[in-house]
Design an enzyme around this catalytic site. Sequence first.
Site, short mmCIF file in Angstrom:
data_model
loop_
_atom_site.label_atom_id
_atom_site.label_comp_id
_atom_site.label_asym_id
_atom_site.label_seq_id
_atom_site.Cartn_x
_atom_site.Cartn_y
_atom_site.Cartn_z
CB ILE A 28 8.06 4.93 -0.87
CG1 ILE A 28 8.04 3.91 0.27
CG2 ILE A 28 7.98 4.22 -2.22
CD1 ILE A 28 6.71 3.22 0.45
NE ARG A 40 -6.21 -6.86 0.48
CZ ARG A 40 -6.99 -7.87 0.08
NH1 ARG A 40 -7.82 -7.72 -0.89
NH2 ARG A 40 -6.89 -9.05 0.64
CB ALA A 62 -0.93 0.00 1.20
CB CYS A 79 -19.51 -13.45 -13.81
SG CYS A 79 -20.95 -14.45 -13.41
CG HIS A 100 -4.26 -8.92 -2.36
ND1 HIS A 100 -3.50 -8.10 -1.56
CD2 HIS A 100 -4.13 -10.17 -1.82
CE1 HIS A 100 -2.96 -8.82 -0.58
NE2 HIS A 100 -3.33 -10.06 -0.70
CB CYS A 158 -22.77 -11.86 -15.00
SG CYS A 158 -21.95 -12.56 -16.44
ZN ZN Z 1 -21.69 -14.75 -15.62
#
Ligand code: ZN
Length: 251
Positions: A228, A24, A12, A119, A111, A144
């Site tokens: 950084i 997170r 992060a 979907c 991640h 979807c």
């Molecule tokens: Zn789908």
Amino acid sequence: MTKPLVALLTGAGVSTDSGIPDYRGPDGLWRRDPEAEKLVTYEYYMGDPEIRRRSWQMRRRMGNLAAEPNAAHRAVVGLERSGVPVRVITQNVDGLHQRAGLPARKVVELHGSARGVVCTRCHARGPMEDALARLDAGEDDPPCLVCGGILKPATVMFGERLDPAVLGEAVSITQACQVFIAVGSSLQVHPAAGLAEVAADHGARLIIVNAEPTPYDEIADEVIREPIGTALPAVLGQLDGAHEGGRPGVA
Ligand code: ZN
């Protein structure tokens, strides 16, 4: 002289200068707010349409798709363009390494990516911006378009496992590299954190760039606590210079 393979594990802290907070991590925004955490927890998301509606609204408000890469992202691209083999393993989902110009095939997104949606039934993928456009057009939980299944951000939610193929690629890179730089990561979340140890075990030079101490500082060859945005360009500049005849470059 053979050019060393340089692997970076980015967390992060690399994206803070781009205006993206730590969501997170162990002390991240989501972990500190149980209600927010539910919006990105798989079980709640799948089981409760109201959670999904709030989760989509949160995506819409975050506005992170518009974030720009910063000096750290650009420094990595600069190293890659100098001819040094570079791979990035990132805990970030913002896609800023690629947006800065690093080829997508050189970035392993542990991640997933908040720039995409997937979907949960047929696994069809699409851009997040299309899903957000559907919200703007009035949908509150866009299904979807292929199968009608529940759509979610293409990120690994809390309660979801990392993709074994993605993790496998990260481990292979870590075992193969000669230099491993962990930057902007607290190195507290496994399995990503354990990569630092894997790198050291395989003889890589381990460099840690992070504002706070990490559990792996003791086994690191070098620990840098500078900001950084200035520290990473300097570190990478030296790597770049090292194979061009031993003159440390100053970024
Ligand atoms: Zn789908």
